[in-house]
Every structure is written in structure tokens, then in C-alpha cells.
Scaffold this motif. Structure first.
Motif, PDB file in Angstrom:
ATOM      1  N   ASP A  33      -2.393  61.114  39.061  1.00  0.00           N
ATOM      2  CA  ASP A  33      -3.015  60.245  39.771  1.00  0.00           C
ATOM      3  C   ASP A  33      -2.904  61.208  40.867  1.00  0.00           C
ATOM      4  OD1 ASP A  33      -0.071  60.323  39.489  1.00  0.00           O
ATOM      5  OD2 ASP A  33       0.469  58.315  39.573  1.00  0.00           O
ATOM      6  N   LEU A  34      -2.800  62.330  41.157  1.00  0.00           N
ATOM      7  CA  LEU A  34      -2.602  63.237  42.757  1.00  0.00           C
ATOM      8  C   LEU A  34      -1.067  62.842  43.101  1.00  0.00           C
ATOM      9  CD1 LEU A  34      -5.830  62.700  44.324  1.00  0.00           C
ATOM     10  CD2 LEU A  34      -5.597  64.514  43.240  1.00  0.00           C
ATOM     11  N   SER A  35      -0.383  62.788  41.756  1.00  0.00           N
ATOM     12  CA  SER A  35       0.762  62.313  42.606  1.00  0.00           C
ATOM     13  C   SER A  35       1.557  63.957  42.280  1.00  0.00           C
ATOM     14  CB  SER A  35       2.181  61.599  41.726  1.00  0.00           C
ATOM     15  OG  SER A  35       2.039  61.214  40.381  1.00  0.00           O
ATOM     16  N   ILE A  36       2.896  64.495  42.838  1.00  0.00           N
ATOM     17  CA  ILE A  36       3.614  65.542  42.010  1.00  0.00           C
ATOM     18  C   ILE A  36       4.981  64.481  41.492  1.00  0.00           C
ATOM     19  CG2 ILE A  36       4.597  67.730  42.033  1.00  0.00           C
ATOM     20  CD1 ILE A  36       2.253  67.854  44.579  1.00  0.00           C
ATOM     21  N   GLN A  37       5.904  65.473  41.002  1.00  0.00           N
ATOM     22  CA  GLN A  37       6.796  64.720  39.843  1.00  0.00           C
ATOM     23  C   GLN A  37       7.957  65.895  39.928  1.00  0.00           C
ATOM     24  OE1 GLN A  37       6.913  61.201  39.609  1.00  0.00           O
ATOM     25  NE2 GLN A  37       5.177  61.631  40.229  1.00  0.00           N
ATOM     26  N   GLU A  38       8.913  65.962  40.492  1.00  0.00           N
ATOM     27  CA  GLU A  38      10.243  66.476  40.094  1.00  0.00           C
ATOM     28  C   GLU A  38      11.258  66.317  39.701  1.00  0.00           C
ATOM     29  OE1 GLU A  38      12.438  69.393  43.389  1.00  0.00           O
ATOM     30  OE2 GLU A  38      13.548  67.885  42.694  1.00  0.00           O
ATOM     31  N   LEU A  39      11.185  67.159  38.394  1.00  0.00           N
ATOM     32  CA  LEU A  39      12.113  66.465  37.145  1.00  0.00           C
ATOM     33  C   LEU A  39      13.457  67.889  36.755  1.00  0.00           C
ATOM     34  CD1 LEU A  39      12.905  64.957  34.919  1.00  0.00           C
ATOM     35  CD2 LEU A  39      11.482  66.454  33.553  1.00  0.00           C
ATOM     36  N   ASP A  40      14.789  67.544  37.129  1.00  0.00           N
ATOM     37  CA  ASP A  40      15.459  68.212  37.360  1.00  0.00           C
ATOM     38  C   ASP A  40      16.354  67.306  35.867  1.00  0.00           C
ATOM     39  OD1 ASP A  40      18.245  69.660  36.904  1.00  0.00           O
ATOM     40  OD2 ASP A  40      18.841  69.452  39.162  1.00  0.00           O
ATOM     41  N   VAL A  41      16.353  67.712  34.837  1.00  0.00           N
ATOM     42  CA  VAL A  41      16.533  67.490  33.374  1.00  0.00           C
ATOM     43  C   VAL A  41      18.310  67.701  33.941  1.00  0.00           C
ATOM     44  CG1 VAL A  41      17.044  67.467  30.800  1.00  0.00           C
ATOM     45  CG2 VAL A  41      14.456  67.944  32.063  1.00  0.00           C
ATOM     46  N   ALA A  51       3.117  61.183  46.373  1.00  0.00           N
ATOM     47  CA  ALA A  51       2.631  59.981  46.050  1.00  0.00           C
ATOM     48  C   ALA A  51       1.524  59.881  45.851  1.00  0.00           C
ATOM     49  CB  ALA A  51       3.039  59.082  47.208  1.00  0.00           C
ATOM     50  N   PRO A  52       1.228  58.956  44.457  1.00  0.00           N
ATOM     51  CA  PRO A  52      -0.111  58.950  43.915  1.00  0.00           C
ATOM     52  C   PRO A  52      -1.038  58.764  45.246  1.00  0.00           C
ATOM     53  CG  PRO A  52       1.113  57.262  42.968  1.00  0.00           C
ATOM     54  CD  PRO A  52       2.206  57.663  44.087  1.00  0.00           C
ATOM     55  N   THR A  53      -2.605  59.248  44.657  1.00  0.00           N
ATOM     56  CA  THR A  53      -3.729  59.119  46.096  1.00  0.00           C
ATOM     57  C   THR A  53      -4.360  57.734  45.435  1.00  0.00           C
ATOM     58  OG1 THR A  53      -3.072  61.330  46.562  1.00  0.00           O
ATOM     59  CG2 THR A  53      -5.205  60.159  47.358  1.00  0.00           C
ATOM     60  N   ARG A  54      -4.782  56.624  46.064  1.00  0.00           N
ATOM     61  CA  ARG A  54      -5.576  56.125  45.429  1.00  0.00           C
ATOM     62  C   ARG A  54      -6.551  55.230  46.426  1.00  0.00           C
ATOM     63  NH1 ARG A  54      -2.066  54.124  42.127  1.00  0.00           N
ATOM     64  NH2 ARG A  54      -0.410  53.669  42.127  1.00  0.00           N
ATOM     65  N   SER A  55      -7.590  56.450  45.854  1.00  0.00           N
ATOM     66  CA  SER A  55      -9.288  55.698  46.538  1.00  0.00           C
ATOM     67  C   SER A  55     -10.538  56.444  45.611  1.00  0.00           C
ATOM     68  CB  SER A  55      -9.944  57.043  47.711  1.00  0.00           C
ATOM     69  OG  SER A  55     -10.863  57.357  47.812  1.00  0.00           O
ATOM     70  N   TRP A  56     -10.951  55.630  45.747  1.00  0.00           N
ATOM     71  CA  TRP A  56     -12.435  55.192  44.602  1.00  0.00           C
ATOM     72  C   TRP A  56     -13.527  56.748  44.766  1.00  0.00           C
ATOM     73  CZ3 TRP A  56     -17.005  56.213  46.916  1.00  0.00           C
ATOM     74  CH2 TRP A  56     -17.483  56.199  48.397  1.00  0.00           C
ATOM     75  N   ARG A  57     -13.289  57.084  45.924  1.00  0.00           N
ATOM     76  CA  ARG A  57     -13.871  58.948  45.834  1.00  0.00           C
ATOM     77  C   ARG A  57     -13.066  60.168  46.209  1.00  0.00           C
ATOM     78  NH1 ARG A  57     -13.318  59.400  51.850  1.00  0.00           N
ATOM     79  NH2 ARG A  57     -11.712  58.604  52.004  1.00  0.00           N
ATOM     80  N   ILE A  58     -11.892  59.124  44.635  1.00  0.00           N
ATOM     81  CA  ILE A  58     -10.717  60.789  44.541  1.00  0.00           C
ATOM     82  C   ILE A  58     -11.101  59.871  43.195  1.00  0.00           C
ATOM     83  CG2 ILE A  58     -10.525  62.059  46.027  1.00  0.00           C
ATOM     84  CD1 ILE A  58      -7.801  61.168  46.701  1.00  0.00           C
ATOM     85  N   SER A  59     -10.969  59.224  42.170  1.00  0.00           N
ATOM     86  CA  SER A  59     -10.585  58.073  41.250  1.00  0.00           C
ATOM     87  C   SER A  59     -10.315  59.479  39.996  1.00  0.00           C
ATOM     88  CB  SER A  59     -11.409  57.687  40.923  1.00  0.00           C
ATOM     89  OG  SER A  59     -12.490  57.458  40.800  1.00  0.00           O
ATOM     90  N   LYS A  60     -11.235  60.613  39.671  1.00  0.00           N
ATOM     91  CA  LYS A  60     -11.914  61.455  38.978  1.00  0.00           C
ATOM     92  C   LYS A  60     -11.210  63.093  38.587  1.00  0.00           C
ATOM     93  CE  LYS A  60     -16.202  59.345  37.550  1.00  0.00           C
ATOM     94  NZ  LYS A  60     -16.725  59.031  36.395  1.00  0.00           N
ATOM     95  N   GLN A  61     -10.241  62.837  39.836  1.00  0.00           N
ATOM     96  CA  GLN A  61      -9.181  63.873  40.518  1.00  0.00           C
ATOM     97  C   GLN A  61      -7.714  64.114  40.221  1.00  0.00           C
ATOM     98  OE1 GLN A  61      -9.458  64.881  44.429  1.00  0.00           O
ATOM     99  NE2 GLN A  61     -12.075  65.094  44.292  1.00  0.00           N
ATOM    100  N   SER A  62      -7.552  65.410  39.532  1.00  0.00           N
ATOM    101  CA  SER A  62      -6.079  65.871  39.321  1.00  0.00           C
ATOM    102  C   SER A  62      -5.922  66.428  40.014  1.00  0.00           C
ATOM    103  CB  SER A  62      -6.260  65.373  37.984  1.00  0.00           C
ATOM    104  OG  SER A  62      -6.711  66.519  37.172  1.00  0.00           O
ATOM    105  N   ILE A  63      -4.741  66.732  39.125  1.00  0.00           N
ATOM    106  CA  ILE A  63      -3.781  68.412  39.788  1.00  0.00           C
ATOM    107  C   ILE A  63      -3.565  68.772  38.591  1.00  0.00           C
ATOM    108  CG2 ILE A  63      -1.684  69.117  40.967  1.00  0.00           C
ATOM    109  CD1 ILE A  63      -0.878  67.330  42.489  1.00  0.00           C
ATOM    110  N   SER A  64      -4.755  69.757  38.589  1.00  0.00           N
ATOM    111  CA  SER A  64      -4.603  70.307  37.179  1.00  0.00           C
ATOM    112  C   SER A  64      -4.030  72.037  36.966  1.00  0.00           C
ATOM    113  CB  SER A  64      -6.365  71.032  37.218  1.00  0.00           C
ATOM    114  OG  SER A  64      -7.222  71.302  38.440  1.00  0.00           O
ATOM    115  N   SER A  65      -3.307  72.039  38.210  1.00  0.00           N
ATOM    116  CA  SER A  65      -3.005  73.419  38.056  1.00  0.00           C
ATOM    117  C   SER A  65      -1.646  73.799  39.055  1.00  0.00           C
ATOM    118  CB  SER A  65      -3.673  75.024  38.482  1.00  0.00           C
ATOM    119  OG  SER A  65      -3.094  76.315  38.480  1.00  0.00           O
ATOM    120  N   ILE A  66      -0.663  73.465  38.468  1.00  0.00           N
ATOM    121  CA  ILE A  66       0.486  74.119  39.623  1.00  0.00           C
ATOM    122  C   ILE A  66       1.551  75.513  39.737  1.00  0.00           C
ATOM    123  CG2 ILE A  66       3.181  73.494  40.595  1.00  0.00           C
ATOM    124  CD1 ILE A  66       2.196  70.460  40.002  1.00  0.00           C
ATOM    125  N   VAL A  67       1.839  75.896  40.789  1.00  0.00           N
ATOM    126  CA  VAL A  67       1.751  77.221  40.391  1.00  0.00           C
ATOM    127  C   VAL A  67       3.435  77.471  41.899  1.00  0.00           C
ATOM    128  CG1 VAL A  67       1.620  79.520  41.023  1.00  0.00           C
ATOM    129  CG2 VAL A  67      -0.364  78.682  39.920  1.00  0.00           C
TER     130      VAL A  67
END
Length: 172
Positions: A33-41, A51-67
Motif C-alpha cells: 500500500d506504499l507504506s513504510i513500517q519500522e519494526l523493533d522486535v 502512511a499508506p497512499t490511497r489513489s486509483w492512479r497508483i493502486s498497482k504500485q508498491s515499494i519493491s525495494s528498500i535500502v
């Protein structure tokens, strides 16, 4: 959560995590949903950095890589965005935005010193080389078959291919 008990715990079950990066005991998750989460176990802390991005134009996109590189986080999808991690947490606009051509999505990415290395869905057997500060494409490396992952270590660029080969280059 207890590591010594070898128990498992599920986090972000409904987030559709697409990418993951680890640094200093924290996991950064790029989601569908294009959101970024930080998890400290270690302290069971979960923070939504973007926050998630809600838009019909970008509904098929995601964050495929984080570096993560030094104190910066880069995320790639239909564009590459980068900022200091503290700025992501403050919900500031990204310091760097590098748009990709229309219909192109970043599949894998690595960052070393002055360069961003990425592979995209439109040319899956090529690693593109971009100047990090100028967001300018300066070269390319051909792997000969579809690239499934990119990794950098000691100024060497490694990529895994779907044919099972691991290729490496030393940039000049």
C-alpha cells in the motif's frame, strides 16, 4: 516475543510486505500500500514511517525495494525516493526523488557511496547505474539473464539471476 524459546510471532499480517531492510536491530518494511513500517522486535515497537497512499492512479504500485545506506533510507517502486531516516520518521517529503519512465518499476536496488544501482521491470537483465546526488543515469551493466537480486559489499556489485548464476563487477 522470545528468541531463546524459538517462538514465532506474526507482524503486519494484512500489510503485504514487498521488501525488507535491516539496520541496528530494526526492520524496515516496504508494503503493497506504499507504506513504510519500522519494526523493533527487541522492544516490540511498531512505527508507521510513511502512511499508506490511497489513489486509483497508483493502486498497482508498491515499494519493491528498500535500502539503508549510512543514515539514509531509499525506497524504490515507480520512482526512487531517499531521505535521512530521521526525516522519514518526521514525515517530511523525501529529500531526493528520482522518477522512472512511465510504466517502469524498480525491482531491486543497492546504494554505495555516490551511486545507486537498480534493475527495473522494463530491462530485467540490466543493472542501471545512477549518480546518487544528481539523479543522473551514468551507465549500465548487463547480466545476460533476468536479475532477481542485487547486493553490494566492499565496492563490488553482485547480482543473482534467475538462471542461478551470481555475477560480480568492480566499478572503476
Amino acid at each position: 516475543f522470545s528468541c531463546s524459546a524459538r517462538s514465532t510471532q506474526t507482524f503486519y499480517k494484512s500489510k503485504h510486505v514487498k521488501s525488507l531492510a535491516l539496520s541496528q536491530g530494526k526492520a524496515y518494511l516496504g508494503c503493497g500500500d506504499l507504506s513504510i513500517q519500522e519494526l523493533d522486535v527487541s522492544v516490540e515497537s511498531k512505527i508507521e514511517i510513511r502512511a499508506p497512499t490511497r489513489s486509483w492512479r497508483i493502486s498497482k504500485q508498491s515499494i519493491s525495494s528498500i535500502v539503508l545506506y549510512k543514515d539514509w533510507m531509499y525506497c524504490g517502486g515507480s520512482q526512487v525516493e531517499g531521505s535521512a531516516i530521521k526525516d522519514w520518521k518526521r514525515r517530511c517529503k523525501p529529500t531526493m526523488t528520482m522518477p522512472m519512465p512511465k510504466g517502469t518499476n524498480v525491482e531491486a536496488m543497492a546504494v554505495v557511496e555516490d551511486f545507486i544501482y537498480l534493475t527495473c521491470n522494463k530491462s530485467p537483465s540490466v543493472i542501471q547505474i545512477w549518480l546518487r546526488e544528481k539523479q543522473q543515469k551514468v551507465g549500465r551493466l548487463s547480466a545476460g539473464s533476468k536479475i532477481t537480486s542485487i547486493f553490494t559489499a566492499n565496492d563490488i556489485i553482485f547480482c543473482g539471476t534467475e538462471t542461478g548464476l551470481i555475477k560480480a563487477w568492480i566499478p572503476l
